[in-house]
Every structure is written in C-alpha cells, then in structure tokens.
Design a protein around this motif. Structure first.
Motif, PDB file in Angstrom:
ATOM      1  N   ALA A  75     -56.546 -22.825 -32.212  1.00 45.50           N
ATOM      2  CA  ALA A  75     -55.589 -24.008 -32.681  1.00 45.50           C
ATOM      3  C   ALA A  75     -54.421 -23.878 -31.523  1.00 45.50           C
ATOM      4  CB  ALA A  75     -55.004 -23.823 -34.021  1.00 45.50           C
ATOM      5  N   ALA A  76     -54.007 -22.742 -31.239  1.00 45.27           N
ATOM      6  CA  ALA A  76     -52.708 -22.641 -30.336  1.00 45.27           C
ATOM      7  C   ALA A  76     -53.453 -22.654 -29.086  1.00 45.27           C
ATOM      8  CB  ALA A  76     -52.358 -21.084 -30.677  1.00 45.27           C
ATOM      9  N   ASP A  77     -54.507 -22.616 -28.535  1.00 42.78           N
ATOM     10  CA  ASP A  77     -55.115 -22.525 -27.414  1.00 42.78           C
ATOM     11  C   ASP A  77     -55.408 -24.101 -27.058  1.00 42.78           C
ATOM     12  OD1 ASP A  77     -56.191 -21.390 -24.972  1.00 42.78           O
ATOM     13  OD2 ASP A  77     -58.323 -22.070 -25.602  1.00 42.78           O
ATOM     14  N   LEU A  78     -55.674 -24.766 -28.055  1.00 40.77           N
ATOM     15  CA  LEU A  78     -55.834 -26.406 -27.711  1.00 40.77           C
ATOM     16  C   LEU A  78     -54.557 -26.915 -27.689  1.00 40.77           C
ATOM     17  CD1 LEU A  78     -57.306 -28.879 -27.868  1.00 40.77           C
ATOM     18  CD2 LEU A  78     -57.361 -29.024 -30.471  1.00 40.77           C
ATOM     19  N   ILE A  79     -53.489 -26.589 -28.419  1.00 39.20           N
ATOM     20  CA  ILE A  79     -52.102 -26.971 -28.317  1.00 39.20           C
ATOM     21  C   ILE A  79     -51.740 -26.626 -26.912  1.00 39.20           C
ATOM     22  CG2 ILE A  79     -49.807 -27.018 -28.703  1.00 39.20           C
ATOM     23  CD1 ILE A  79     -50.669 -26.610 -31.725  1.00 39.20           C
ATOM     24  N   ALA A  80     -51.904 -25.441 -26.386  1.00 39.48           N
ATOM     25  CA  ALA A  80     -51.471 -25.111 -24.970  1.00 39.48           C
ATOM     26  C   ALA A  80     -52.208 -25.959 -24.036  1.00 39.48           C
ATOM     27  CB  ALA A  80     -51.774 -23.733 -24.822  1.00 39.48           C
ATOM     28  N   TYR A  81     -53.494 -26.179 -23.940  1.00 45.03           N
ATOM     29  CA  TYR A  81     -54.201 -26.669 -23.243  1.00 45.03           C
ATOM     30  C   TYR A  81     -53.934 -28.099 -22.947  1.00 45.03           C
ATOM     31  CZ  TYR A  81     -58.087 -29.289 -21.048  1.00 45.03           C
ATOM     32  OH  TYR A  81     -58.980 -30.092 -20.409  1.00 45.03           O
ATOM     33  N   GLU A  82     -53.513 -28.950 -24.158  1.00 48.40           N
ATOM     34  CA  GLU A  82     -53.112 -30.392 -24.065  1.00 48.40           C
ATOM     35  C   GLU A  82     -51.781 -30.330 -23.321  1.00 48.40           C
ATOM     36  OE1 GLU A  82     -54.763 -32.921 -24.518  1.00 48.40           O
ATOM     37  OE2 GLU A  82     -56.740 -31.937 -25.120  1.00 48.40           O
ATOM     38  N   TYR A  83     -50.778 -29.468 -23.822  1.00 50.61           N
ATOM     39  CA  TYR A  83     -49.475 -29.656 -23.137  1.00 50.61           C
ATOM     40  C   TYR A  83     -49.583 -28.927 -21.677  1.00 50.61           C
ATOM     41  CZ  TYR A  83     -46.964 -31.183 -27.101  1.00 50.61           C
ATOM     42  OH  TYR A  83     -46.434 -32.359 -27.948  1.00 50.61           O
ATOM     43  N   SER A  84     -50.337 -28.359 -21.359  1.00 49.52           N
ATOM     44  CA  SER A  84     -50.432 -27.890 -19.873  1.00 49.52           C
ATOM     45  C   SER A  84     -50.661 -29.149 -18.786  1.00 49.52           C
ATOM     46  CB  SER A  84     -51.747 -27.093 -19.520  1.00 49.52           C
ATOM     47  OG  SER A  84     -52.808 -27.764 -19.641  1.00 49.52           O
ATOM     48  N   HIS A  85     -51.133 -30.277 -19.617  1.00 49.94           N
ATOM     49  CA  HIS A  85     -51.255 -31.611 -18.853  1.00 49.94           C
ATOM     50  C   HIS A  85     -49.779 -32.415 -18.822  1.00 49.94           C
ATOM     51  CE1 HIS A  85     -55.873 -31.684 -18.336  1.00 49.94           C
ATOM     52  NE2 HIS A  85     -55.681 -31.124 -19.529  1.00 49.94           N
ATOM     53  N   CYS A  86     -49.134 -32.142 -19.914  1.00 49.32           N
ATOM     54  CA  CYS A  86     -47.681 -32.577 -19.870  1.00 49.32           C
ATOM     55  C   CYS A  86     -47.094 -31.922 -18.861  1.00 49.32           C
ATOM     56  CB  CYS A  86     -47.291 -32.410 -21.132  1.00 49.32           C
ATOM     57  SG  CYS A  86     -47.987 -33.236 -22.545  1.00 49.32           S
ATOM     58  N   MET A  87     -47.110 -30.606 -18.671  1.00 51.37           N
ATOM     59  CA  MET A  87     -46.413 -29.884 -17.831  1.00 51.37           C
ATOM     60  C   MET A  87     -46.822 -30.432 -16.096  1.00 51.37           C
ATOM     61  SD  MET A  87     -45.935 -25.922 -16.843  1.00 51.37           S
ATOM     62  CE  MET A  87     -47.730 -25.475 -16.569  1.00 51.37           C
ATOM     63  N   SER A  88     -48.276 -30.755 -16.164  1.00 47.88           N
ATOM     64  CA  SER A  88     -48.682 -31.305 -14.816  1.00 47.88           C
ATOM     65  C   SER A  88     -47.963 -32.534 -14.550  1.00 47.88           C
ATOM     66  CB  SER A  88     -50.179 -31.383 -14.851  1.00 47.88           C
ATOM     67  OG  SER A  88     -50.569 -31.692 -13.649  1.00 47.88           O
ATOM     68  N   SER A  89     -47.723 -33.345 -15.614  1.00 49.33           N
ATOM     69  CA  SER A  89     -47.326 -34.714 -15.364  1.00 49.33           C
ATOM     70  C   SER A  89     -45.755 -34.592 -15.002  1.00 49.33           C
ATOM     71  CB  SER A  89     -47.449 -35.360 -16.676  1.00 49.33           C
ATOM     72  OG  SER A  89     -48.883 -35.988 -16.963  1.00 49.33           O
ATOM     73  N   ILE A  90     -45.091 -33.772 -15.464  1.00 49.60           N
ATOM     74  CA  ILE A  90     -43.769 -33.434 -15.378  1.00 49.60           C
ATOM     75  C   ILE A  90     -43.415 -32.985 -13.746  1.00 49.60           C
ATOM     76  CG2 ILE A  90     -41.811 -31.977 -15.694  1.00 49.60           C
ATOM     77  CD1 ILE A  90     -42.434 -31.826 -18.485  1.00 49.60           C
ATOM     78  N   VAL A  91     -44.449 -31.989 -13.269  1.00 48.36           N
ATOM     79  CA  VAL A  91     -44.452 -31.476 -11.958  1.00 48.36           C
ATOM     80  C   VAL A  91     -44.610 -32.970 -10.947  1.00 48.36           C
ATOM     81  CG1 VAL A  91     -45.688 -30.214 -10.112  1.00 48.36           C
ATOM     82  CG2 VAL A  91     -45.027 -29.305 -12.409  1.00 48.36           C
ATOM     83  N   LYS A  92     -45.690 -33.753 -11.416  1.00 42.37           N
ATOM     84  CA  LYS A  92     -46.003 -34.901 -10.414  1.00 42.37           C
ATOM     85  C   LYS A  92     -45.533 -36.114 -10.904  1.00 42.37           C
ATOM     86  CE  LYS A  92     -50.798 -32.967 -10.288  1.00 42.37           C
ATOM     87  NZ  LYS A  92     -52.395 -33.381 -10.641  1.00 42.37           N
ATOM     88  N   SER A  93     -44.562 -36.221 -11.684  1.00 41.58           N
ATOM     89  CA  SER A  93     -43.701 -37.454 -11.987  1.00 41.58           C
ATOM     90  C   SER A  93     -44.436 -38.498 -12.347  1.00 41.58           C
ATOM     91  CB  SER A  93     -42.770 -37.556 -10.820  1.00 41.58           C
ATOM     92  OG  SER A  93     -41.996 -36.630 -10.448  1.00 41.58           O
ATOM     93  N   ASN A  94     -45.352 -38.118 -13.403  1.00 38.91           N
ATOM     94  CA  ASN A  94     -46.082 -39.429 -13.801  1.00 38.91           C
ATOM     95  C   ASN A  94     -46.246 -39.081 -15.406  1.00 38.91           C
ATOM     96  OD1 ASN A  94     -48.459 -37.688 -14.576  1.00 38.91           O
ATOM     97  ND2 ASN A  94     -49.107 -37.893 -12.405  1.00 38.91           N
ATOM     98  N   ASP A  95     -46.931 -40.008 -16.153  1.00 40.91           N
ATOM     99  CA  ASP A  95     -47.040 -39.730 -17.762  1.00 40.91           C
ATOM    100  C   ASP A  95     -48.396 -40.028 -18.112  1.00 40.91           C
ATOM    101  OD1 ASP A  95     -48.097 -42.612 -17.048  1.00 40.91           O
ATOM    102  OD2 ASP A  95     -46.788 -43.212 -18.691  1.00 40.91           O
ATOM    103  N   SER A  96     -49.302 -39.491 -17.073  1.00 40.35           N
ATOM    104  CA  SER A  96     -50.954 -39.269 -17.705  1.00 40.35           C
ATOM    105  C   SER A  96     -50.865 -38.241 -18.627  1.00 40.35           C
ATOM    106  CB  SER A  96     -51.738 -38.980 -16.533  1.00 40.35           C
ATOM    107  OG  SER A  96     -51.449 -37.818 -15.870  1.00 40.35           O
ATOM    108  N   GLY A  97     -50.250 -37.087 -18.498  1.00 36.65           N
ATOM    109  CA  GLY A  97     -50.502 -35.983 -19.399  1.00 36.65           C
ATOM    110  C   GLY A  97     -50.054 -36.375 -20.974  1.00 36.65           C
ATOM    111  N   PHE A  98     -48.854 -37.219 -21.114  1.00 35.36           N
ATOM    112  CA  PHE A  98     -48.446 -37.732 -22.249  1.00 35.36           C
ATOM    113  C   PHE A  98     -49.251 -38.886 -22.780  1.00 35.36           C
ATOM    114  CE2 PHE A  98     -44.973 -35.706 -19.975  1.00 35.36           C
ATOM    115  CZ  PHE A  98     -44.545 -34.846 -20.668  1.00 35.36           C
ATOM    116  N   ARG A  99     -50.008 -39.666 -22.144  1.00 35.65           N
ATOM    117  CA  ARG A  99     -50.922 -40.522 -22.696  1.00 35.65           C
ATOM    118  C   ARG A  99     -52.325 -39.969 -23.098  1.00 35.65           C
ATOM    119  NH1 ARG A  99     -52.730 -43.311 -18.733  1.00 35.65           N
ATOM    120  NH2 ARG A  99     -51.573 -42.756 -16.936  1.00 35.65           N
TER     121      ARG A  99
END
Length: 207
Positions: free
Chosen positions: A136-160
């Motif tokens: 369960a923790a691994d899934l949360i970490a995986y999904e939020y890694s996309h949020c971190m990527s979005s922050i780096v790339k200045s887009n909102d794809s991970g948050f969507r």
C-alpha cells in the motif's frame, strides 16, 4: 496476516494488461482511502542527486538512506505537531538498494533511547512483498513520484492521475522532496535535520 497469493507478482498475466492494472490500482486506492490513514511521502529528484560530485554523494549518503531519514523527520514533525507520542514500527521492502547504510543508521538510533523515542521508532525491519501494508505504501509512493515529476517539469499531469486525485481527496498526505536546492542546503549544514545520523562516523550526531 493471511498468506500472500501473488497479487503483486508483476509477471502474472493480469498485470500485463494496462486496463486490468488500472482497475486493480483504483480498487487498492479505494481500500487505502477507506482505512483513513495519514500518508507520508519523501523523495529525491534523481537527476539532481546524480548531478552531485562523488564526494558530495558520499557525504549525503545513498538516495535510499537520505529519503528514509527524511521520511522519519516528516513523521517526527507530524507527531510533534499533533502531540502523538506512540512509537511506530517501520517496515521497508527487502532488497531496496541502499538499505544497508540505513540499517546501520537506525541501529544506532535504536541504541539511544532518547533519540529513538524522539523519532517514534519502535523497530525497523525489512519485509517481503507478502506484506500488504508495505505494498500500500509502495503504491502511494509510486503515484506521488508522478507528482514530484510534475513539480520538476512545471506541469500538472501527475496531479491529474485518477489515483492521485482520489488519494488527495480522501487522505492527508504529508510530502517532502529533495531537489538541487535542498541538497545544497543539506550539504552546507553539518547538522542538517535530513542527515543527523551518519552511520560511518562511529557515532550518531545530535538531532
């Protein structure tokens, strides 16, 4: 805990079907959300870590050790703010690269009662894929890694991403990410809160 039935085996046929993976992911997210847990996520931007010179990487430790210690800081801060004094068992998926360095670190912390209590550490141990909470923790970490990527790339794809939207809607997720700026800050501060414990110094620094 019931026996592991191989639900997380990536070689199983159902995991090769993108739609099946998506349906299963959302079912898992729903179960996590129903548990009403607080999630904690820590990470480091891989490119920024790799951009450090060899000496800096040696000083700051492996990415796993840095992020694991950061996670403990996040949990400690959360617990202090809410006056939570319970001790927590920490579990990490066996085979994680860099776990060896971190195991030296937490061993020294646990040997010091005051520091162990300050970081709410009851115990730390590696577990296999049969441990559902770790998945369960691994899934949360995986999904939020996309949020971190979005922050780096200045887009909102991970948050969507549907899973992220559901998690953010129904749970509180505490996050902290390291980038080039925070890594520089950590390196410039000998007693930075993100690397109190240097396993190979022979002692544990003050927190």
């Amino acid at each position: 805990m019931r026996a592991w039935l191989g639900e997380f085996d990536k070689d199983k046929c159902n995991w090769r079907n993108p739609r099946a993976r998506s349906v299963c992911r959302m079912e898992f997210v729903a179960a996590i959300a129903k548990a009403s847990m607080t999630g904690f996520v820590a990470g480091v931007v891989s490119a920024d870590y790799k951009a450090l010179d060899g000496n800096s990487r040696k000083r700051i430790g492996t990415p796993f050790s840095l992020v694991a210690q950061t996670l403990m800081v996040v949990i400690k801060d959360w617990a202090n703010e809410r006056h939570v004094y319970d001790l927590f068992p920490y579990f990490f998926e066996a085979g994680s690269e860099g776990y060896g360095e971190f195991s030296e670190v937490y061993g020294k912390i646990l040997a010091h009662e005051i520091r162990g209590n300050a970081y709410r550490i009851m115990s730390c141990s590696p577990v296999g894929k049969e441990c559902v909470p770790v998945q369960a923790a691994d899934l949360i970490a995986y999904e939020y890694s996309h949020c971190m990527s979005s922050i780096v790339k200045s887009n909102d794809s991970g948050f969507r991403r549907p899973a992220v939207q559901e998690l953010r809607k129904r749970l509180t997720i505490e996050t902290r990410y390291h980038n080039s700026q925070t890594l520089s800050e950590v390196l410039s501060q000998p007693a930075s809160e993100y690397r109190h414990f240097r396993a190979r110094r022979g002692s544990v620094d003050e927190a």
